[in-house]
Design a protein around this motif. Structure first.
Motif, PDB file in Angstrom:
ATOM      1  N   ARG A  22       0.840  -1.196   0.000  1.00 36.94           N
ATOM      2  CA  ARG A  22       0.000   0.000   0.000  1.00 36.94           C
ATOM      3  C   ARG A  22       0.876   1.246   0.000  1.00 36.94           C
ATOM      4  NH1 ARG A  22      -2.664   0.222   6.081  1.00 36.94           N
ATOM      5  NH2 ARG A  22      -0.715   0.408   7.257  1.00 36.94           N
ATOM      6  N   THR A  24       0.481   5.973  -0.044  1.00 34.48           N
ATOM      7  CA  THR A  24      -0.336   7.177  -0.181  1.00 34.48           C
ATOM      8  C   THR A  24      -0.076   7.808  -1.544  1.00 34.48           C
ATOM      9  OG1 THR A  24       1.375   8.632   0.708  1.00 34.48           O
ATOM     10  CG2 THR A  24      -0.123   7.589   2.298  1.00 34.48           C
ATOM     11  N   GLU A  47      -9.209   3.488  -9.276  1.00 34.06           N
ATOM     12  CA  GLU A  47     -10.219   3.136  -8.282  1.00 34.06           C
ATOM     13  C   GLU A  47     -11.592   2.986  -8.941  1.00 34.06           C
ATOM     14  OE1 GLU A  47     -10.853   4.080  -3.600  1.00 34.06           O
ATOM     15  OE2 GLU A  47     -10.167   5.723  -4.878  1.00 34.06           O
ATOM     16  N   ALA A  53      -8.223   0.190  -4.165  1.00 36.23           N
ATOM     17  CA  ALA A  53      -9.165   0.749  -3.205  1.00 36.23           C
ATOM     18  C   ALA A  53      -8.356   1.485  -2.149  1.00 36.23           C
ATOM     19  CB  ALA A  53     -10.002  -0.361  -2.568  1.00 36.23           C
ATOM     20  N   HIS A  54      -9.007   2.381  -1.425  1.00 33.02           N
ATOM     21  CA  HIS A  54      -8.272   3.110  -0.395  1.00 33.02           C
ATOM     22  C   HIS A  54      -8.944   2.964   0.965  1.00 33.02           C
ATOM     23  CE1 HIS A  54     -11.327   6.306  -1.104  1.00 33.02           C
ATOM     24  NE2 HIS A  54     -11.086   6.589   0.175  1.00 33.02           N
ATOM     25  N   LYS A  55      -8.120   3.127   2.002  1.00 33.08           N
ATOM     26  CA  LYS A  55      -8.598   3.145   3.386  1.00 33.08           C
ATOM     27  C   LYS A  55      -8.061   4.411   4.040  1.00 33.08           C
ATOM     28  CE  LYS A  55      -8.469  -1.904   3.869  1.00 33.08           C
ATOM     29  NZ  LYS A  55      -7.804  -3.052   4.559  1.00 33.08           N
ATOM     30  N   ALA A  56      -8.834   4.959   4.939  1.00 28.89           N
ATOM     31  CA  ALA A  56      -8.368   6.126   5.703  1.00 28.89           C
ATOM     32  C   ALA A  56      -7.536   5.628   6.879  1.00 28.89           C
ATOM     33  CB  ALA A  56      -9.552   6.943   6.183  1.00 28.89           C
ATOM     34  N   VAL A  57      -6.280   6.056   6.950  1.00 26.72           N
ATOM     35  CA  VAL A  57      -5.362   5.609   7.997  1.00 26.72           C
ATOM     36  C   VAL A  57      -4.855   6.827   8.755  1.00 26.72           C
ATOM     37  CG1 VAL A  57      -3.183   4.431   8.469  1.00 26.72           C
ATOM     38  CG2 VAL A  57      -4.678   3.588   6.653  1.00 26.72           C
ATOM     39  N   HIS A  66      -5.331   8.817   2.904  1.00 26.28           N
ATOM     40  CA  HIS A  66      -5.845   7.745   2.066  1.00 26.28           C
ATOM     41  C   HIS A  66      -4.691   6.812   1.708  1.00 26.28           C
ATOM     42  CE1 HIS A  66      -9.728   9.927   0.546  1.00 26.28           C
ATOM     43  NE2 HIS A  66      -9.728   9.661   1.842  1.00 26.28           N
ATOM     44  N   TYR A  68      -3.662   3.546  -0.400  1.00 23.42           N
ATOM     45  CA  TYR A  68      -4.163   2.781  -1.544  1.00 23.42           C
ATOM     46  C   TYR A  68      -3.535   1.392  -1.584  1.00 23.42           C
ATOM     47  CZ  TYR A  68      -6.050   7.214  -3.146  1.00 23.42           C
ATOM     48  OH  TYR A  68      -6.752   8.388  -3.233  1.00 23.42           O
ATOM     49  N   GLU A  69      -4.336   0.410  -1.998  1.00 25.88           N
ATOM     50  CA  GLU A  69      -3.843  -0.956  -2.159  1.00 25.88           C
ATOM     51  C   GLU A  69      -4.609  -1.633  -3.283  1.00 25.88           C
ATOM     52  OE1 GLU A  69      -4.329  -2.599   1.691  1.00 25.88           O
ATOM     53  OE2 GLU A  69      -6.526  -2.700   1.576  1.00 25.88           O
ATOM     54  N   THR A  71      -6.899  -4.315  -5.289  1.00 27.65           N
ATOM     55  CA  THR A  71      -8.036  -5.205  -5.072  1.00 27.65           C
ATOM     56  C   THR A  71      -7.732  -6.542  -5.761  1.00 27.65           C
ATOM     57  OG1 THR A  71      -9.099  -4.471  -7.112  1.00 27.65           O
ATOM     58  CG2 THR A  71      -9.613  -3.240  -5.088  1.00 27.65           C
TER      59      THR A  71
END
Length: 219
Positions: A22, A24, A47, A53-57, A66, A68-69, A71
């Motif tokens: 992942r 940013t 995306e 997809a992204h996750k808020a970290v 955000h 990103y990693e 799918t």
């Protein structure tokens, strides 16, 4: 020029996420040496098509970033020489001869592959054999690489890490996870003068499979 550059940049992004798990947008902008605005456009496109997809970290005291990693769809864009037919064939075999027999068949396949690999690697120094093994894996659809671990604390043993960032048999492994155990056994058989340990495993949710190769003491 723009049409040819964009797919290339997108592939660079996917390659980086495949190798590192992942990142940013800022990380990717710095690594690929393009503007954050351009990176965000590419990330938005990737995306939208479902490749990332992204996750808020939360990082430090600032606003969440955000991250990103890839799918499953994004991973499927990389080489995969086995398809649904292989899984269907193994399912049919399991129904016909039983799962134990299928496990035996898969083990025999890895044993044959180990013999082939060993004959091609020969008796070269370990570092050369590891490098040659990585090239063989690349030819079979794996994004593989290796690096040496520098000895420390007085340990004079030169160890190596072999990493595979994708799985060319992922569809098979999901239905028949025993093949992963056979792969570990295969690497151990290819390098009989070493201990081979799994350090990362995609089935456990890691973004890569990794193996630690340690030469055995001759004493």
């Amino acid at each position: 020029m723009t049409t040819t550059q964009q797919p290339s940049t997108k592939e660079d992004i996917l390659q980086h996420l495949l190798k590192h798990g992942r990142a940013t947008a800022q990380d990717l902008a710095e690594i690929l040496a393009i503007s954050p605005q351009a990176i965000r456009r590419h990330l938005k496109d990737l995306e939208a098509e479902g490749s990332i997809a992204h996750k808020a970290v939360q990082v430090g005291m600032g606003r969440p970033q955000h991250m990103y990693e890839l799918t499953h769809k994004g991973r499927d864009r990389f080489p995969n020489r086995y398809d649904d037919f292989a899984v269907s064939l193994l399912d049919t075999l399991a129904e016909t001869v039983g799962e134990d027999q299928v496990t035996t068949i898969l083990r025999k396949q890895w044993e044959r592959k180990a013999v082939e690999y060993r004959s091609r690697l020969g008796d070269r120094p370990l570092g050369e054999r590891v490098a040659a093994l990585v090239e063989l894996r690349k030819a079979e659809g794996y994004m593989a690489e290796w690096h040496a671990i520098e000895p420390n604390n007085g340990d004079k043993v030169q160890r190596y890490i072999l990493t595979e960032h994708n799985c060319a048999i992922s569809n098979v492994a999901e239905s028949f996870p025993s093949v992963c155990g056979h792969e570990l056994e295969m690497f151990a058989a290819i390098l009989p003068d070493c201990t081979v340990e799994r350090t990362y495993w995609m089935i456990d949710g890691e973004h890569r499979c990794g193996y630690l190769i340690t030469p055995r003491s001759r004493g």
